[in-house]
Design a protein around this motif. Sequence first.
Motif, PDB file in Angstrom:
ATOM      1  N   LEU A  50      -2.177   0.390  -4.507  1.00  0.00           N
ATOM      2  CA  LEU A  50      -1.121  -0.601  -4.460  1.00  0.00           C
ATOM      3  C   LEU A  50      -0.008  -0.236  -5.438  1.00  0.00           C
ATOM      4  O   LEU A  50      -0.264   0.170  -6.571  1.00  0.00           O
ATOM      5  CB  LEU A  50      -1.666  -1.991  -4.803  1.00  0.00           C
ATOM      6  CG  LEU A  50      -2.734  -2.559  -3.864  1.00  0.00           C
ATOM      7  CD1 LEU A  50      -3.018  -4.023  -4.203  1.00  0.00           C
ATOM      8  CD2 LEU A  50      -2.338  -2.421  -2.401  1.00  0.00           C
ATOM      9  N   TYR A  59      -8.084  -4.593  -6.699  1.00  0.00           N
ATOM     10  CA  TYR A  59      -8.045  -4.208  -5.284  1.00  0.00           C
ATOM     11  C   TYR A  59      -9.311  -3.456  -4.874  1.00  0.00           C
ATOM     12  O   TYR A  59      -9.814  -3.623  -3.758  1.00  0.00           O
ATOM     13  CB  TYR A  59      -6.802  -3.359  -5.033  1.00  0.00           C
ATOM     14  CG  TYR A  59      -6.521  -3.052  -3.577  1.00  0.00           C
ATOM     15  CD1 TYR A  59      -6.378  -4.074  -2.648  1.00  0.00           C
ATOM     16  CD2 TYR A  59      -6.370  -1.737  -3.160  1.00  0.00           C
ATOM     17  CE1 TYR A  59      -6.104  -3.789  -1.312  1.00  0.00           C
ATOM     18  CE2 TYR A  59      -6.094  -1.445  -1.834  1.00  0.00           C
ATOM     19  CZ  TYR A  59      -5.959  -2.477  -0.923  1.00  0.00           C
ATOM     20  OH  TYR A  59      -5.682  -2.183   0.402  1.00  0.00           O
ATOM     21  N   ASN A  78      -4.832  -2.582  -9.229  1.00  0.00           N
ATOM     22  CA  ASN A  78      -5.652  -1.665  -8.438  1.00  0.00           C
ATOM     23  C   ASN A  78      -7.136  -1.774  -8.774  1.00  0.00           C
ATOM     24  O   ASN A  78      -7.984  -1.569  -7.898  1.00  0.00           O
ATOM     25  CB  ASN A  78      -5.147  -0.230  -8.609  1.00  0.00           C
ATOM     26  CG  ASN A  78      -3.957   0.071  -7.722  1.00  0.00           C
ATOM     27  OD1 ASN A  78      -4.102   0.317  -6.524  1.00  0.00           O
ATOM     28  ND2 ASN A  78      -2.770   0.026  -8.311  1.00  0.00           N
ATOM     29  N   LYS A 103       0.842  -1.199   0.000  1.00  0.00           N
ATOM     30  CA  LYS A 103       0.000   0.000   0.000  1.00  0.00           C
ATOM     31  C   LYS A 103       0.880   1.254   0.000  1.00  0.00           C
ATOM     32  O   LYS A 103       1.828   1.355   0.770  1.00  0.00           O
ATOM     33  CB  LYS A 103      -0.901   0.019   1.234  1.00  0.00           C
ATOM     34  CG  LYS A 103      -2.011  -1.001   1.213  1.00  0.00           C
ATOM     35  CD  LYS A 103      -2.872  -0.873   2.464  1.00  0.00           C
ATOM     36  CE  LYS A 103      -3.953  -1.942   2.513  1.00  0.00           C
ATOM     37  NZ  LYS A 103      -4.771  -1.848   3.746  1.00  0.00           N
ATOM     38  N   GLU A 147      -0.260  -7.416  -0.769  1.00  0.00           N
ATOM     39  CA  GLU A 147      -1.681  -7.089  -0.868  1.00  0.00           C
ATOM     40  C   GLU A 147      -2.328  -7.622  -2.142  1.00  0.00           C
ATOM     41  O   GLU A 147      -3.525  -7.460  -2.330  1.00  0.00           O
ATOM     42  CB  GLU A 147      -1.876  -5.576  -0.776  1.00  0.00           C
ATOM     43  CG  GLU A 147      -1.425  -4.960   0.541  1.00  0.00           C
ATOM     44  CD  GLU A 147      -2.198  -5.493   1.742  1.00  0.00           C
ATOM     45  OE1 GLU A 147      -3.372  -5.901   1.565  1.00  0.00           O
ATOM     46  OE2 GLU A 147      -1.633  -5.518   2.853  1.00  0.00           O
TER      47      GLU A 147
END
Length: 559
Positions: free
Chosen positions: A269, A555, A552, A263, A495
């Motif tokens: 990310l 995410y 992303n 992050k 992540e």
Amino acid sequence: MKSSRFRMAIAATTVFALLAGCSSSTTTEPNASNAPSPSGAPTGSSAPTSVNGKYDPPIDITTVGQNWSVIKYANGESRTDNAWTKAYSDQLGIRLKYNWVVDSTQYATKLNLSLTSGDLPDFLSVDGVQFKQLLEADLIQDLTEVYKQYAPESYKNMIQQSGPKPMQAATVNGKLMAFPFTGNGKEATQVVWIRTDWLKKLGLSEPKTMDDLFKIAEAFTTQDPDGNGKNDTFGFALDKDFSYHSFVGFVNSYHAYRNMWIKSSQGSLVYGDVQPEMKNALGKLQDLYKKGLLDKEFPVKDTAKVNEDLAAGKVGITFIDTSAAAGVLQKVKDNNPNAEWDAYPLLSIDSQPAKPQVTSTGPIAYWVVKKGYKHPEAVLKMIDFFIQSYYLTKDEKVTQTYISSLEGVPNYLLTAASSYMPYNNLTTQTNVSSVLEGKKQVADLNPLDRAWYNRIIEFKNGNNAYWGINKCFGINGARSIAIKYIENNMLMENEFFVASTPVMSEKLATLEKLRDTTFINIITGSAGIDSFDKFVDDWKKTGGDQITKEVNDWYKTLK
């Protein structure tokens, strides 16, 4: 994670063994009567009212399997007819059948052919890419309600300890499409291993800072710590692939993270290898290489070659995970009984604590169920049986029958469905250390804990073959450092934990080659440190920006 929460997790679970056999004074032949009963009582009905009941009448379920060379079958048993399959039938009312079984070396190829043709068994384990393919082909069923209704407490506890990522990875558009096979990434964190016999010989103190570590590395390189009168030792181990020795732990000390998504301060990310902190770490490695504190030949040495250097007593410092003492460092001890290695937490280059990275944060694999199969909860029953047999049993006979025989044969490989207790080895270290410190009795240990304890006692009685086991699981062993990382919320987790994005699948290999070539050139001085900036620009233009967008976009679906 707070300390009290971790201690509660330790108290609630038992140990997972490291593949080795357990010592015992009793021999039993595998049979279903030795099996632990699944938690709960049989329902006695034609369909189970909970995952914990025995099917009556029995049900049939199919899967696929592989033969392992380490398994030694006895009494006419086979991959398709053994203690596990008998227990499924006798204890759970599940008649397990294998559509096919091949040698483990052929399994991946055979499985991919089956998936491509759509020829699926009722359930099986797949990796992230295969999971995605089955989803797109609409061949597997939604397990959301099955999990809610039938998941046993043993498996739910395992999922809870793993954190949210495994379930997030298995959930697509709000639907649970697989039962996650949880992993142990948080155990496999980096520490600094140092030849402490060399420290003592040279009159050096244990390091408190990275500057201390650099001074130690210089002394190990220039002051003949092995006493052979030759200039043939160096400070840090490093392999050409940056895959095992030192690179990851070293750059973590600079708050840089290899091959993972972290992050940013803006909440998006970003890829760790292209961040400014990586440039700082590479600059220092270049300085160490120039001073001779790294092996000049590291660019042509893979992990196996570096392991040989360690075993020959040529290296004094390496960043590896907490299990290294039982592996590569044990070989150093085997060759030189006077050699001593000790583990230390990662040091930080500045006032901010160093955070070891956890690259593998999602599932190891996914248990999927073919669309239309009538008893998907049966997979949960078999996972529960594995957990009861492996982690929760106190019965030595159960351990010998289902987990590991007297001869060290890993019988647990014959299970049809399983999962991994996230803190298993840390639990071992806690339990065994408590007995060594007199806080618990040997009788309090389960069979697998007791096996490690017995080996440590053998080491204390003079058997150096178990030196590494003591360094891992003994009092203040390396595993205790991983426990402190978790207690103090000191881990940096990846992540991104699902299968590769489309552009990633297409271009990642090219980008990784560009990265590794650039990093080697910088460290060896073939390129200046500012070539890192050009690498970042090239990385972005060659697909990095597209991958970052894809990552992303994915995410955002988690929020």
